[in-house]
Design an enzyme around this catalytic site. Structure first.
Site, PDB file in Angstrom:
ATOM      1  N   SER A 131       0.821  -1.212   0.000  1.00  0.00           N
ATOM      2  CA  SER A 131       0.000   0.000   0.000  1.00  0.00           C
ATOM      3  C   SER A 131       0.850   1.255   0.000  1.00  0.00           C
ATOM      4  CB  SER A 131      -0.904   0.018   1.231  1.00  0.00           C
ATOM      5  OG  SER A 131      -1.641   1.224   1.228  1.00  0.00           O
ATOM      6  N   LYS A 185      -4.764  -6.640   3.438  1.00  0.00           N
ATOM      7  CA  LYS A 185      -4.727  -5.513   2.484  1.00  0.00           C
ATOM      8  C   LYS A 185      -6.133  -5.196   1.969  1.00  0.00           C
ATOM      9  CE  LYS A 185      -3.235  -2.256  -0.195  1.00  0.00           C
ATOM     10  NZ  LYS A 185      -3.756  -2.206  -1.468  1.00  0.00           N
ATOM     11  N   HIS A 188      -7.856  -3.319   4.616  1.00  0.00           N
ATOM     12  CA  HIS A 188      -7.257  -1.977   4.576  1.00  0.00           C
ATOM     13  C   HIS A 188      -7.961  -1.138   3.516  1.00  0.00           C
ATOM     14  CE1 HIS A 188      -4.605   0.818   2.409  1.00  0.00           C
ATOM     15  NE2 HIS A 188      -4.010   1.076   3.559  1.00  0.00           N
ATOM     16  N   ASN A 189      -8.161  -1.710   2.341  1.00  0.00           N
ATOM     17  CA  ASN A 189      -8.801  -0.958   1.263  1.00  0.00           C
ATOM     18  C   ASN A 189     -10.265  -0.644   1.570  1.00  0.00           C
ATOM     19  OD1 ASN A 189      -6.354  -1.281   0.014  1.00  0.00           O
ATOM     20  ND2 ASN A 189      -7.213  -1.822  -1.974  1.00  0.00           N
ATOM     21  N   GLU A 192     -10.163   2.156   3.776  1.00  0.00           N
ATOM     22  CA  GLU A 192      -9.792   3.315   2.937  1.00  0.00           C
ATOM     23  C   GLU A 192     -11.052   3.889   2.257  1.00  0.00           C
ATOM     24  OE1 GLU A 192      -6.455   2.477   0.169  1.00  0.00           O
ATOM     25  OE2 GLU A 192      -7.763   3.182  -1.435  1.00  0.00           O
TER      26      GLU A 192
HETATM   27  C1  6PG Z   1      -3.170   1.431  -1.620  1.00  0.00           C
HETATM   28  C2  6PG Z   1      -4.453   1.566  -2.345  1.00  0.00           C
HETATM   29  C3  6PG Z   1      -4.380   1.011  -3.705  1.00  0.00           C
HETATM   30  C4  6PG Z   1      -5.565   1.492  -4.540  1.00  0.00           C
HETATM   31  C5  6PG Z   1      -6.675   0.490  -4.535  1.00  0.00           C
HETATM   32  C6  6PG Z   1      -8.065   1.031  -4.456  1.00  0.00           C
HETATM   33  O1  6PG Z   1      -3.240   0.942  -0.525  1.00  0.00           O
HETATM   34  O2  6PG Z   1      -2.136   1.850  -2.150  1.00  0.00           O
HETATM   35  O3  6PG Z   1      -5.482   0.905  -1.647  1.00  0.00           O
HETATM   36  O4  6PG Z   1      -4.213  -0.367  -3.603  1.00  0.00           O
HETATM   37  O5  6PG Z   1      -5.952   2.722  -4.148  1.00  0.00           O
HETATM   38  O6  6PG Z   1      -6.512  -0.197  -5.716  1.00  0.00           O
HETATM   39  O7  6PG Z   1      -8.436   1.589  -5.660  1.00  0.00           O
HETATM   40  P1  6PG Z   1      -9.926   1.859  -6.106  1.00  0.00           P
HETATM   41  O8  6PG Z   1     -10.372   3.053  -5.330  1.00  0.00           O
HETATM   42  O9  6PG Z   1      -9.776   2.168  -7.562  1.00  0.00           O
HETATM   43  O10 6PG Z   1     -10.734   0.640  -5.872  1.00  0.00           O
END
Ligand code: 6PG
Length: 476
Positions: A131, A185, A188-189, A192
């Site tokens: 990430s 991960k 994590h996303n 995010e």
């Molecule tokens: C990271 C991000 C990276 C990317 C994802 C989500 O941790 O560096 O999470 O992996 O931002 O692919 O992208 P989307 O918003 O396009 O789903």
């Protein structure tokens, strides 16, 4: 005699930057890419960025031969079939004991299947979440490796150097067996997505109810970044408000960007996974739904003509800013609580033995959700390894109590005025439900039993389950 300590396949943005990062730390790296021009680009960058020790190869056999045994080969290619394709080509060239590390956002079960297959052939395999985007890959990402433990031991001296460094050490540690690195991960996303949506809703409220200009928003987010909300996403959001539009320098770029958000799949996976395991993650789910709703732009515009919004009643600015800050912070606690419960449940079901305190520490630097707040999560799980929810941690509970009134004011005001606050309100409803000693689900159980004999348990007896022949006034 092969002279490279490690190899990397896949020189798109992430791969190229990670290769240069590895070389920058003194590890000679061999690189390969199917499109040969990317190899040349990487070599040019390696030269321009300080004659970094990168060796380029345009055919797979010479690439594999250039790496010292047991070989460590990182893959940074698109997740899915492209990984299987490259493995099909690479495997016949490997020697027993070699290891492959997939650094893509891969579905964890695909990593598990590949690990089993590779181990049966005498190789080792890791699925490693990476990430931090382009800059993270180049100057210090957060890394989440899972899979063969001895492969991690062999990789450790390198990944501990290239990962982001925080006070408490490098942002990498062995996550667990199987696909646990990819899983962490993925969550994590999901988190995010939740953080980004919550911030977007805060922006909308401040702009539409408080009348804040882009400069005001920049000031507020900069101020927030000095306190409890300090994080990478708050910091970049402050910057975003000041970016001038290159086509029209009387305007800010933010006001020219179409309100339609894409997604590549890890947020969707998080929601699917949570549903599969029966774990509620409404903050993250509403963040995903808002991206999906955004895509139906024409439908939204048509419906906005059917349901014109009333003029908004603007609010006292300073009070609103404080209330929105409180709402954002409390919602963030709920969102992380949801993500951590999902990790705990998955860990138990998969027998991964995840260390939640250590995962929170690993997210402190390099990654997209890096934030001061993660220290608090780490200490909550360090203090109590069995902590079932962040809502039960004393200090988080105190903070919610202090901020709850503002959170409720913001959500009800937004709802009265027709401003969508999907993630802020889903978080509040989650909080209310998750801290209720009684929910009206007794009625749901009665309905299920009425029409489908699904049975129910009673509060006053330990026997059961019970079924009732309900006195019917309606023929089914
Ligand atoms: C990271 C991000 C990276 C990317 C994802 C989500 O941790 O560096 O999470 O992996 O931002 O692919 O992208 P989307 O918003 O396009 O789903």
């Amino acid at each position: 005699m092969p002279s490279c300590e490690i190899g990397l396949i896949g020189l798109a943005v992430m791969g190229q930057n990670l290769a240069l990062n590895i070389a920058q730390h003194g590890f000679k790296i061999s690189v390969y890419n199917r499109t040969a021009s990317k190899v040349d680009d990487t070599l040019t960058r390696a030269k321009n960025e300080g004659n970094l020790p990168v060796e380029g190869h345009k055919d797979l056999p010479s690439f594999i031969d250039s790496i010292a045994k047991p070989r460590k080969i990182i893959l940074l290619v698109k997740a899915g079939p492209a990984v299987d394709k490259i493995l099909d080509d690479v495997v016949p060239l490997l020697a027993k004991g070699d290891m492959v590390i997939d650094g893509g956002n891969e579905w964890f079960e695909s990593t598990e299947a590949r690990t089993t297959k590779m181990e049966a052939l005498g190789f080792k395999y890791l699925g490693m979440g990476v990430s931090g985007g382009e800059d993270g890959a180049r100057y210090g990402p957060a890394l989440m490796p899972g899979g063969s433990p001895d492969a991690y031991e062999a990789l450790k001296p390198i990944v501990e150097k290239i990962a982001a460094q925080v006070e408490e050490g490098p942002c990498v540690s062995y996550i667990g067996p199987g696909g646990s690195g990819n899983y962490v991960k993925m969550v994590h996303n999901g988190i995010e997505y939740g953080d980004m949506e919550l911030i977007a809703e805060a922006y909308d409220l401040l702009k539409r109810l408080g009348g804040l200009t882009n400069d005001d928003l920049n000031e507020v987010f900069k101020r927030w970044n000095q306190g409890e909300l300090q994080s990478f996403l708050i910091e970049i959001t402050a910057d975003i408000f000041t970016q001038v539009d290159e086509y029209d320098n009387h305007h800010r770029l933010i006001d020219k960007i179409l309100d339609v958000a894409g997604s590549k799949g890890t947020g969707m996976w998080t929601v699917q996974e949570a549903a599969r395991r029966g774990v509620p993650i409404p903050t993250i789910q509403s963040a995903l739904d808002m991206r999906y709703i955004s895509v139906f732009k024409k439908l939204r515009v048509d419906a906005s003509r059917v349901f014109p919004k009333r003029p908004l009643a603007t609010q006292d600015k300073e009070r609103l800013i404080k209330d929105v800050q409180d709402a954002l912070y409390c919602s963030k606690i709920c969102s992380y609580a949801q993500g951590m419960i999902l990790l705990r449940v998955a860990s138990d079901e998969q027998k991964w033995n995840l260390n939640l305190a250590e995962i929170a520490r690993g997210w402190k630097g390099g990654c997209i959700i890096r934030a001061k707040f993660l220290d608090r999560i780490r200490s909550a799980f360090t203090k109590n390894k069995e902590l079932q929810s962040l809502l039960l941690d004393e200090s988080f509970a105190e903070e919610i109590k202090e901020r709850e009134a503002g959170w409720r004011r913001v959500v009800s005001m937004a709802q009265q005025q027709g401003i969508p606050v999907a993630a802020l309100s889903a978080s509040l409803s989650y909080f209310d439900a998750a801290s209720s000693d009684h929910l009206p689900l007794n009625l749901v159980q009665a309905q299920r039993d009425y029409f489908g004999a699904h049975t129910y348990k009673r509060i006053d007896r330990t026997d059961g389950p019970h079924h009732t022949i309900w006195a019917r006034t309606t023929e089914l």
